[in-house]
Write an enzyme that holds these catalytic residues in place. Sequence first.
Site, PDB file in Angstrom:
ATOM      1  N   LEU A 179      34.784  38.646  42.996  1.00  0.00           N
ATOM      2  CA  LEU A 179      35.495  37.810  42.034  1.00  0.00           C
ATOM      3  C   LEU A 179      36.301  38.775  41.168  1.00  0.00           C
ATOM      4  O   LEU A 179      35.743  39.718  40.605  1.00  0.00           O
ATOM      5  CB  LEU A 179      34.494  37.014  41.183  1.00  0.00           C
ATOM      6  CG  LEU A 179      35.032  35.885  40.307  1.00  0.00           C
ATOM      7  CD1 LEU A 179      35.751  34.824  41.123  1.00  0.00           C
ATOM      8  CD2 LEU A 179      33.893  35.231  39.519  1.00  0.00           C
ATOM      9  N   ASP A 180      37.611  38.575  41.105  1.00  0.00           N
ATOM     10  CA  ASP A 180      38.474  39.499  40.363  1.00  0.00           C
ATOM     11  C   ASP A 180      37.986  39.710  38.937  1.00  0.00           C
ATOM     12  O   ASP A 180      37.393  38.813  38.333  1.00  0.00           O
ATOM     13  CB  ASP A 180      39.917  38.957  40.294  1.00  0.00           C
ATOM     14  CG  ASP A 180      40.601  38.989  41.644  1.00  0.00           C
ATOM     15  OD1 ASP A 180      40.145  39.736  42.516  1.00  0.00           O
ATOM     16  OD2 ASP A 180      41.593  38.262  41.810  1.00  0.00           O
ATOM     17  N   ALA A 181      38.291  40.876  38.380  1.00  0.00           N
ATOM     18  CA  ALA A 181      37.897  41.181  37.001  1.00  0.00           C
ATOM     19  C   ALA A 181      38.466  40.176  36.012  1.00  0.00           C
ATOM     20  O   ALA A 181      37.836  39.850  35.004  1.00  0.00           O
ATOM     21  CB  ALA A 181      38.353  42.594  36.626  1.00  0.00           C
ATOM     22  N   SER A 206      39.020  37.047  36.649  1.00  0.00           N
ATOM     23  CA  SER A 206      38.490  35.718  36.933  1.00  0.00           C
ATOM     24  C   SER A 206      37.074  35.630  36.374  1.00  0.00           C
ATOM     25  O   SER A 206      36.414  36.643  36.165  1.00  0.00           O
ATOM     26  CB  SER A 206      38.485  35.449  38.439  1.00  0.00           C
ATOM     27  OG  SER A 206      39.795  35.512  38.955  1.00  0.00           O
TER      28      SER A 206
END
Length: 201
Positions: free
Chosen positions: A43-45, A47
């Site tokens: 999960l992107d930073a 997000s």
Amino acid sequence: MSDVVLFNKPYGVLSQFRNDDNNDFGTLADFFTDKSLRVVGRLDATSEGLLLLTSDGRVNRAITQPPKHLKDRKQGKTYLVQVEGTPTPEQLAQLTQGVLLKDGMTLPALVQHLEVDDLPLAIWPRTSPIRERKSVPTAWLMLTIYEGKNRQVRRMTAHVGLPCLRLIRWSVAGFELGNLGVGEFVRVHLNEGRLKQLGIG
């Protein structure tokens, strides 16, 4: 004993235990001391929301790479997406049917335009507020995808003219964020029935 950790990952935290790029992002080491845990899908930073971790390699593989006999049983990832603008029926239809990105056509998705009161959780204040323009309204979508292209949800909404302002993952493979607070986690024991649903055993 197989279990999975459900973690409400805050904005600005990397989905890893080390910060190799020496940027200002936090890491999972700020929240977990169990060195046996591995991330189940990233999960992107920038997000937020549900991040799964487990120390069981079988569980990790079953969720990220479902067994062949389960390929037709779609295990989606559902996101709550705050976008800039008001979605039109045409834009929602595009997302539902799939859009053509640089790395190919996305699979059909499930999309709903929801009012804030209809979202499955109470939206918390973000540490870094979203950009707001007084002349441009924002809206929330609930979007379920069945694949994992890089930054896919953000690229999909941008492609149809709805730039993503905030992205919160609500569920993965049947596991839901529920009412976990930001930075909180819960460990869930997987019984025999749940393992079989995942194609294990």
